[in-house]
Design a protein around this motif. Structure first.
Motif, PDB file in Angstrom:
ATOM      1  N   LYS A 170       0.842  -1.202   0.000  1.00 37.51           N
ATOM      2  CA  LYS A 170       0.000   0.000   0.000  1.00 37.51           C
ATOM      3  C   LYS A 170       0.875   1.249   0.000  1.00 37.51           C
ATOM      4  O   LYS A 170       0.500   2.278  -0.563  1.00 37.51           O
ATOM      5  N   VAL A 189      -8.424   6.146   8.713  1.00 35.67           N
ATOM      6  CA  VAL A 189      -8.316   4.806   8.149  1.00 35.67           C
ATOM      7  C   VAL A 189      -6.874   4.315   8.302  1.00 35.67           C
ATOM      8  O   VAL A 189      -5.940   5.014   7.913  1.00 35.67           O
ATOM      9  N   LYS A 237      -4.136   1.330   7.470  1.00 31.74           N
ATOM     10  CA  LYS A 237      -3.931   0.216   6.541  1.00 31.74           C
ATOM     11  C   LYS A 237      -2.550  -0.402   6.719  1.00 31.74           C
ATOM     12  O   LYS A 237      -1.543   0.306   6.727  1.00 31.74           O
ATOM     13  N   VAL A 266      -7.399  -3.410   6.571  1.00 30.45           N
ATOM     14  CA  VAL A 266      -7.883  -2.031   6.595  1.00 30.45           C
ATOM     15  C   VAL A 266      -8.819  -1.835   7.782  1.00 30.45           C
ATOM     16  O   VAL A 266      -9.778  -2.595   7.943  1.00 30.45           O
ATOM     17  N   ILE A 311     -11.233   0.996   9.692  1.00 30.07           N
ATOM     18  CA  ILE A 311     -11.834   2.333   9.720  1.00 30.07           C
ATOM     19  C   ILE A 311     -12.055   2.643  11.201  1.00 30.07           C
ATOM     20  O   ILE A 311     -12.848   1.962  11.859  1.00 30.07           O
ATOM     21  N   GLU A 332      -4.708   7.116   6.602  1.00 28.77           N
ATOM     22  CA  GLU A 332      -5.231   8.002   5.557  1.00 28.77           C
ATOM     23  C   GLU A 332      -6.573   8.624   5.887  1.00 28.77           C
ATOM     24  O   GLU A 332      -7.300   8.190   6.770  1.00 28.77           O
ATOM     25  N   GLU A 333      -6.851   9.640   5.116  1.00 33.13           N
ATOM     26  CA  GLU A 333      -8.078  10.409   5.207  1.00 33.13           C
ATOM     27  C   GLU A 333      -9.287   9.505   4.959  1.00 33.13           C
ATOM     28  O   GLU A 333      -9.268   8.676   4.052  1.00 33.13           O
ATOM     29  N   PHE A 334     -10.342   9.698   5.756  1.00 39.45           N
ATOM     30  CA  PHE A 334     -11.585   8.941   5.585  1.00 39.45           C
ATOM     31  C   PHE A 334     -12.409   9.607   4.485  1.00 39.45           C
ATOM     32  O   PHE A 334     -12.740  10.782   4.570  1.00 39.45           O
ATOM     33  N   LEU A 335     -12.705   8.843   3.450  1.00 39.55           N
ATOM     34  CA  LEU A 335     -13.470   9.387   2.320  1.00 39.55           C
ATOM     35  C   LEU A 335     -14.911   8.873   2.383  1.00 39.55           C
ATOM     36  O   LEU A 335     -15.173   7.828   2.968  1.00 39.55           O
ATOM     37  N   GLU A 378     -19.038   3.291  -3.661  1.00 36.72           N
ATOM     38  CA  GLU A 378     -17.848   2.599  -4.170  1.00 36.72           C
ATOM     39  C   GLU A 378     -18.163   1.901  -5.493  1.00 36.72           C
ATOM     40  O   GLU A 378     -19.260   1.403  -5.690  1.00 36.72           O
ATOM     41  N   LYS A 421     -19.466  -5.795   0.837  1.00 38.28           N
ATOM     42  CA  LYS A 421     -18.401  -6.379   1.665  1.00 38.28           C
ATOM     43  C   LYS A 421     -18.849  -6.858   3.047  1.00 38.28           C
ATOM     44  O   LYS A 421     -18.274  -7.775   3.603  1.00 38.28           O
ATOM     45  N   ILE A 433      -9.374   4.046  -3.949  1.00 39.53           N
ATOM     46  CA  ILE A 433      -9.313   3.494  -2.598  1.00 39.53           C
ATOM     47  C   ILE A 433      -8.221   2.436  -2.555  1.00 39.53           C
ATOM     48  O   ILE A 433      -7.451   2.326  -1.622  1.00 39.53           O
ATOM     49  N   GLU A 434      -8.176   1.611  -3.588  1.00 37.15           N
ATOM     50  CA  GLU A 434      -7.136   0.580  -3.668  1.00 37.15           C
ATOM     51  C   GLU A 434      -6.986   0.099  -5.104  1.00 37.15           C
ATOM     52  O   GLU A 434      -7.903   0.206  -5.917  1.00 37.15           O
TER      53      GLU A 434
HETATM   54  P1  AMP Z   1      -9.641  -2.424   0.996  1.00 40.97           P
HETATM   55  O1  AMP Z   1      -9.269  -3.659   1.757  1.00 40.97           O
HETATM   56  O2  AMP Z   1      -8.505  -1.525   0.672  1.00 40.97           O
HETATM   57  O3  AMP Z   1     -10.558  -2.758  -0.146  1.00 40.97           O
HETATM   58  O4  AMP Z   1     -10.564  -1.586   1.965  1.00 40.97           O
HETATM   59  C1  AMP Z   1     -11.714  -2.177   2.484  1.00 40.97           C
HETATM   60  C2  AMP Z   1     -12.817  -1.172   2.520  1.00 40.97           C
HETATM   61  O5  AMP Z   1     -12.485  -0.139   3.435  1.00 40.97           O
HETATM   62  C3  AMP Z   1     -13.058  -0.446   1.211  1.00 40.97           C
HETATM   63  O6  AMP Z   1     -13.849  -1.163   0.320  1.00 40.97           O
HETATM   64  C4  AMP Z   1     -13.738   0.812   1.700  1.00 40.97           C
HETATM   65  O7  AMP Z   1     -15.095   0.563   1.951  1.00 40.97           O
HETATM   66  C5  AMP Z   1     -13.067   1.068   3.019  1.00 40.97           C
HETATM   67  N1  AMP Z   1     -12.020   2.100   2.884  1.00 40.97           N
HETATM   68  C6  AMP Z   1     -10.731   1.933   2.540  1.00 40.97           C
HETATM   69  N2  AMP Z   1     -10.074   3.107   2.501  1.00 40.97           N
HETATM   70  C7  AMP Z   1     -10.977   4.057   2.846  1.00 40.97           C
HETATM   71  C8  AMP Z   1     -10.930   5.478   2.978  1.00 40.97           C
HETATM   72  N3  AMP Z   1      -9.800   6.162   2.794  1.00 40.97           N
HETATM   73  N4  AMP Z   1     -12.056   6.125   3.340  1.00 40.97           N
HETATM   74  C9  AMP Z   1     -13.212   5.437   3.564  1.00 40.97           C
HETATM   75  N5  AMP Z   1     -13.323   4.111   3.438  1.00 40.97           N
HETATM   76  C10 AMP Z   1     -12.230   3.407   3.079  1.00 40.97           C
END
Ligand code: AMP
Ligand code: GLY
Length: 423
Positions: free
Chosen positions: A103, A141, A143, A153, A155, A185-188, A192, A214, A282-283
């Motif tokens: 990441k 957030v 990670k 990850v 939150i 990181e910043e919460f967005l 999605e 999810k 986001i990823e």
């Molecule tokens: P990931 O494992 O990276 O897919 O993250 C899992 C879930 O966490 C994502 O599908 C998003 O719903 C949530 N997420 C990850 N990063 C953020 C972010 N910066 N702000 C808000 N939600 C996030």
């Protein structure tokens, strides 16, 4: 032509069923596959991370083409190792798979090349991370840098929860070495969207968009899982947004990887959030998503193997990649207790007329019977003209499948339907 597919989940089952449509394919090996995949391919008991054994098998059986589907073998260099023996492959080499494998790498790449993503800081020192959290905006957030089975990850809704997450990753090492470095990181906010794309490093061809679900339970409650269902296309992803993503995210990412000497060839997955300030990444995943693949590939009208080979041979711009103007819905049937503790070994009954719509994720064959062997057991996909029809049809098929302790979400596609109605 003989094809080898590395992996053994619902995603691989969907890839295998699609590859099977190509008339030139005489045999498909799945390493390791699973009890359900065994109906469509020859399963060989070699683990997806056992690179040496995979290469040895491929050489010995003179396979003509290999598809490496899961993240672990890609990050470990399975494609590099197969190519070194002259076997053409679908999937990125290790130096490009790092886009998912780290990441810190992907965040730094986006920052360097101006690709929109959440603001962030990287920490390798726990005290520094904790100090930063004393004044960081909340929610935040956290990670883990490396692969963590999709669980890396957190939150954090409170400062205490954020600090606890840092302790668990950096001190208790709940994700092992993956937590040596962390990103805060910043919460967005915003809907999605998953966009899988084919790319040969020159051209990028986005596939039809999709929406994952999810959380384990209805109305997005319960723990995060590997994905409990999907729909495609994703109604939030309009043509206008697609155009913006191509200009600001997809092409810049491909170009950035080239500029870094890490050309990405394979399926690049963009996990996007449509924020009030525009789409942000986001990823990245270096592979097909699961269970996105189980709705995206059933809508693909072009021949998958032909497209994959064009990616390998860097002539993607010459082939057509066409999707049906229809809707797909996939409902995952899981074992009660997933994603935590669950029992295995229950017999699964799938009526003949439903088999074509089923992608098996966690099942084994025991005494000639198909039995549950995983948390996510199978996905059931229906393709119809409209989204409401696709949802209704997939739930209709789910009703016909049985195993003890089965559970599934009842609201897959509900959010997408509501979004459509808002328009
Ligand atoms: P990931 O494992 O990276 O897919 O993250 C899992 C879930 O966490 C994502 O599908 C998003 O719903 C949530 N997420 C990850 N990063 C953020 C972010 N910066 N702000 C808000 N939600 C996030
Ligand atoms: N469905 C999300 C993933 O494959 O990572």
């Amino acid at each position: 032509m003989e094809v080898l597919v590395v992996g053994g989940g619902g995603r691989e089952h969907a890839i295998i069923k699609k590859i099977k449509e190509n008339k030139e394919v005489s045999k498909i090996y799945a390493l390791p596959g699973n009890g359900g995949i065994a109906a469509d391919a020859e399963c060989v008991a070699i683990g997806a991370k056992d690179i040496d054994a995979i290469v040895e098998f491929a050489v010995e059986h003179k396979v003509d083409y290999a598809v490496v589907a899961p993240d672990d073998p890609l990050v470990l260099g399975a494609v590099d190792a197969l190519e070194a023996k002259g076997i053409p492959c679908f999937g990125p080499r290790a130096n490009a798979a790092i886009i998912e494998g780290s990441k810190v790498f992907s965040k730094d790449l986006m920052k360097k090349y101006g690709i929109p993503t959440a603001e962030y800081e990287v920490f390798s020192d726990m005290e520094a991370a904790l100090k930063y959290l004393e004044t960081a905006p909340i929610p935040t957030v956290i990670k883990a840098d490396g692969l963590a089975l999709g669980k890396g990850v957190i939150i954090a809704e409170t400062r205490e929860a954020a600090m606890e997450a840092v302790h668990s990753m950096m001190e208790d090492k709940v994700f092992g070495k993956s937590g040596d470095n962390i990103v805060i990181e910043e919460f967005l906010t915003g809907p999605e969207v998953s966009v899988l794309s084919f790319t040969d490093g020159k051209t990028v061809v986005p596939m039809i968009s999709s929406m994952d679900h999810k959380r384990a339970h209805d109305n997005d409650t319960g723990l995060n899982t590997g994905g409990m269902g999907t729909v495609a296309p994703n109604p939030y992803y309009t043509e206008e947004i697609a155009k913006e993503c191509m200009e600001k995210i997809f092409l810049p990412t491909i170009n950035a990887m080239n500029a870094e000497g890490r050309t990405f060839k394979g399926c690049l997955y963009f996990g996007l959030m449509l924020t009030p300030k525009g789409p942000k990444v986001i990823e990245y995943n270096c592979r097909f998503g699961d269970p996105e693949t189980q709705v995206v590939l059933p809508l693909l009208e072009s021949d998958l193997l032909t497209v994959m080979q064009a990616v390998t041979e860097e002539r993607l711009s010459e082939v057509e990649v066409k999707f049906a103007d229809k809707n797909a819905c996939c409902v995952i049937m899981a074992s009660e207790g997933y994603p935590e503790h669950y029992e295995k070994g229950f017999e699964i009954t799938i009526p003949e007329e439903v088999a074509n719509n089923v992608y098996v994720a966690g099942a084994a064959i025991k005494e000639g019977k198909l039995v549950t062997s995983g948390g996510r057991v199978l996905g059931v996909t229906a393709v119809e003209e409209t989204l409401p029809e696709a949802i209704k049809a997939s739930y209709g098929l789910v009703e016909k499948i049985h195993f003890d302790n089965a559970f599934y979400r009842h609201d897959i596609g509900a959010r997408a339907l509501a979004a459509k109605e808002e328009k």
